[in-house]
Motif scaffolding. Structure first.
Motif, PDB file in Angstrom:
ATOM      1  N   ARG A   8       7.130  -8.965  14.498  1.00  0.00           N
ATOM      2  CA  ARG A   8       7.256  -8.993  13.673  1.00  0.00           C
ATOM      3  C   ARG A   8       6.801  -7.385  13.013  1.00  0.00           C
ATOM      4  O   ARG A   8       6.044  -6.524  13.974  1.00  0.00           O
ATOM      5  N   ARG A  10       6.235  -3.958  10.710  1.00  0.00           N
ATOM      6  CA  ARG A  10       4.860  -3.394  10.275  1.00  0.00           C
ATOM      7  C   ARG A  10       5.690  -2.253   8.906  1.00  0.00           C
ATOM      8  O   ARG A  10       5.407  -2.156   8.189  1.00  0.00           O
ATOM      9  N   ARG A  51       6.662  -9.060   6.294  1.00  0.00           N
ATOM     10  CA  ARG A  51       5.108  -7.895   6.360  1.00  0.00           C
ATOM     11  C   ARG A  51       5.613  -6.456   6.108  1.00  0.00           C
ATOM     12  O   ARG A  51       4.625  -5.929   5.187  1.00  0.00           O
TER      13      ARG A  51
END
Length: 324
Positions: A8, A10, A51
């Motif tokens: 993921r 950021r 995200r």
């Protein structure tokens, strides 16, 4: 589906770092996951960008709209500014896929979705887009949904996006950040590439590039229409689609911004067609002449011969509605 690593992101630097290691970018995943399941694409690593702060829809100082790359198709179609000032875009978005997919599909991902050519999806068949140099099974095969404009001897696939067709008619620009953090803007008509000898290269993006947003210019005077002809009323790709922004003054065409889907390897716009319409009196003869310009270099492949008369009829119908 083959095993893969998942990360993921950021920050944009996270994406750049992962891209340098060969990671594929995933947001909604509505196209990529299908391709991975069929082993058309087999990335060893995915970097999830959902995200990142790319979900805003913001007005620009000049009256336009900036759409973040992670804005979903559902949210963009429902935005009241889009519905009232750029209705052709809202209509195009709502004609695509299904409600469930529109809830996941993103603006950036929509621009980057791959062709729905049967042979591209079938790894047992030759496909220059999937495996350069292997051949194009669609040429001489079943090519009902394939291109009649802008194709090559290497590839006759079409681009499936509805959203991109409307954005092309509206003169949208794509914002891109490269792996070094540098920003650039590319007009949508230059973003997608024709197949030529390298059908595997579909856009101007380089390894590590990330779409961060799309900018719509301020709306112009004129009636906006999106017409999509397909095999069924929903959940089907366009055989022919047209996004139109047309203005009439004193019974003459003052503006004709037209983009087409289902006809070419990329969303298609023909400057000669638009120039020929502007200044002409509203008449079926002018519309028919415009269709002649659009289709003068059309090269059907057998199963898709019907697209030539279909495109002519749809264009004339849209122009009649827009100038009514």
């Amino acid at each position: 589906m083959r095993p893969f690593d998942y990360q993921r992101a950021r920050t944009l630097s996270d994406v750049a770092s992962a891209a340098q290691q060969g990671a594929a970018i995933i947001a909604g995943g509505t196209n990529l996951l299908d391709l991975m399941k069929l082993e058309v694409m087999t990335p060893e690593r995915l970097v999830d960008i959902t995200r990142l702060d790319l979900k805003a829809i913001e007005e620009t100082d000049d009256g336009g709209l900036r759409v973040g790359a992670l804005v979903t198709n559902s949210d963009l179609a429902a935005d009241m500014r889009v519905r009232t000032r750029w209705p052709v875009l809202a209509k195009a978005l709502l004609s695509g896929a299904s409600g469930q997919l529109r809830n996941k599909a993103t603006t950036g991902g929509n621009l980057l979705q791959r062709t729905r050519c049967y042979y591209f999806y079938d790894t047992a068949m030759p496909c220059n887009k999937r495996e350069p140099g292997s051949g194009c099974a669609a040429i001489g095969g079943f090519n009902r949904i394939h291109a009649i404009l802008g194709a090559s001897e290497k590839c006759i696939a079409t681009h499936p996006s509805d959203m991109a067709v409307a954005m092309l008619a509206l003169g949208a620009k794509v914002e891109i950040t490269d792996r070094a953090g540098n920003d650039r803007t590319v007009s949508l008509d230059k973003f997608h590439l024709l197949p030529g000898d390298t059908p595997e290269k579909e856009t101007v993006l380089e390894p590590g590039d990330l779409i961060t947003g799309v900018v719509l210019p301020a709306p112009v005077q004129g009636r906006q229409i999106y017409r999509k002809v397909r095999d069924r009323a929903s959940y089907a790709f366009a055989l022919v689609s047209i996004a139109a922004v047309v203005d009439v003054k004193d019974e003459k065409i003052a503006r004709a911004d037209l983009a087409f889907g289902g006809l070419a390897h990329k969303p298609w716009r023909d400057a000669a067609l638009e120039t020929a319409l502007v200044g002409k009196p509203v008449s079926e003869a002018a519309f028919d002449a415009a269709a002649d310009i659009l289709l003068k270099d059309a090269k059907p492949q057998g199963s898709n011969d019907f697209k030539i008369p279909l495109a002519r009829r749809v264009l004339i119908s849209v122009l009649k509605e827009a100038t009514r």
